[in-house]
Design a protein around this motif. Sequence first.
Motif, PDB file in Angstrom:
ATOM      1  N   LEU A 177       0.825  -1.198   0.000  1.00 42.83           N
ATOM      2  CA  LEU A 177       0.000   0.000   0.000  1.00 42.83           C
ATOM      3  C   LEU A 177       0.868   1.261   0.000  1.00 42.83           C
ATOM      4  CD1 LEU A 177      -2.840   1.207   0.147  1.00 42.83           C
ATOM      5  CD2 LEU A 177      -2.666   1.064   2.636  1.00 42.83           C
ATOM      6  N   TYR A 178       1.909   1.257   0.807  1.00 38.83           N
ATOM      7  CA  TYR A 178       2.829   2.386   0.888  1.00 38.83           C
ATOM      8  C   TYR A 178       3.484   2.660  -0.466  1.00 38.83           C
ATOM      9  CZ  TYR A 178       7.049   4.974   2.290  1.00 38.83           C
ATOM     10  OH  TYR A 178       8.060   5.888   2.394  1.00 38.83           O
ATOM     11  N   LEU A 179       3.960   1.606  -1.116  1.00 40.34           N
ATOM     12  CA  LEU A 179       4.633   1.775  -2.409  1.00 40.34           C
ATOM     13  C   LEU A 179       3.665   2.242  -3.490  1.00 40.34           C
ATOM     14  CD1 LEU A 179       7.032  -1.295  -2.291  1.00 40.34           C
ATOM     15  CD2 LEU A 179       7.600   1.124  -1.917  1.00 40.34           C
ATOM     16  N   LYS A 180       2.435   1.730  -3.472  1.00 38.13           N
ATOM     17  CA  LYS A 180       1.425   2.191  -4.434  1.00 38.13           C
ATOM     18  C   LYS A 180       1.120   3.665  -4.221  1.00 38.13           C
ATOM     19  CE  LYS A 180      -0.741  -2.260  -5.128  1.00 38.13           C
ATOM     20  NZ  LYS A 180      -1.889  -3.135  -4.819  1.00 38.13           N
ATOM     21  N   TYR A 181       0.981   4.063  -2.962  1.00 34.28           N
ATOM     22  CA  TYR A 181       0.704   5.455  -2.642  1.00 34.28           C
ATOM     23  C   TYR A 181       1.842   6.366  -3.090  1.00 34.28           C
ATOM     24  CZ  TYR A 181      -0.013   9.753  -0.057  1.00 34.28           C
ATOM     25  OH  TYR A 181      -0.149  11.066   0.283  1.00 34.28           O
ATOM     26  N   LYS A 182       3.072   5.967  -2.768  1.00 28.80           N
ATOM     27  CA  LYS A 182       4.232   6.788  -3.152  1.00 28.80           C
ATOM     28  C   LYS A 182       4.338   6.915  -4.659  1.00 28.80           C
ATOM     29  CE  LYS A 182       7.955   7.522  -1.270  1.00 28.80           C
ATOM     30  NZ  LYS A 182       9.255   7.683  -0.709  1.00 28.80           N
ATOM     31  N   ASN A 183       4.101   5.821  -5.376  1.00 35.38           N
ATOM     32  CA  ASN A 183       4.204   5.859  -6.835  1.00 35.38           C
ATOM     33  C   ASN A 183       3.085   6.691  -7.467  1.00 35.38           C
ATOM     34  OD1 ASN A 183       6.520   4.319  -6.890  1.00 35.38           O
ATOM     35  ND2 ASN A 183       5.422   2.385  -7.044  1.00 35.38           N
ATOM     36  N   SER A 184       1.937   6.758  -6.822  1.00 37.22           N
ATOM     37  CA  SER A 184       0.822   7.525  -7.383  1.00 37.22           C
ATOM     38  C   SER A 184       0.982   9.033  -7.141  1.00 37.22           C
ATOM     39  CB  SER A 184      -0.511   7.040  -6.813  1.00 37.22           C
ATOM     40  OG  SER A 184      -0.640   7.420  -5.455  1.00 37.22           O
ATOM     41  N   THR A 185       1.826   9.410  -6.197  1.00 42.32           N
ATOM     42  CA  THR A 185       1.997  10.825  -5.893  1.00 42.32           C
ATOM     43  C   THR A 185       3.212  11.428  -6.578  1.00 42.32           C
ATOM     44  OG1 THR A 185       3.241  10.345  -3.865  1.00 42.32           O
ATOM     45  CG2 THR A 185       0.852  10.629  -3.658  1.00 42.32           C
ATOM     46  N   ILE A 186       3.927  10.627  -7.329  1.00 45.22           N
ATOM     47  CA  ILE A 186       5.140  11.137  -8.002  1.00 45.22           C
ATOM     48  C   ILE A 186       4.770  11.871  -9.265  1.00 45.22           C
ATOM     49  CG2 ILE A 186       7.269  10.450  -9.177  1.00 45.22           C
ATOM     50  CD1 ILE A 186       7.559   8.246  -7.151  1.00 45.22           C
TER      51      ILE A 186
END
Length: 87
Positions: A78-87
Amino acid sequence: MLSHRLKAARLRANMTQEMLGVLAGIEEETARSRVSQYEGGVHCPTFQLMCSFAKVLNVPESYFYTVDDNFAEMILDLYLKYKNSTI
């Protein structure tokens, strides 16, 4: 802190113990041995140091403290998906 998660995250990031320690702010002379002791469960790092490890390893702090391994992996995903979506 679950010590095996620190090692797993470090290996996933393809870092040596010394490299992780230095990037997290530990003096180079003691970085490898201190990270080794944390990974082996001999000593427990402070929460502040765990936050530094988390930042360097690109994982959430909670990943190191969640007891259930499956849930910890879900948190990481979930953390990695969130970080990738905010880049």
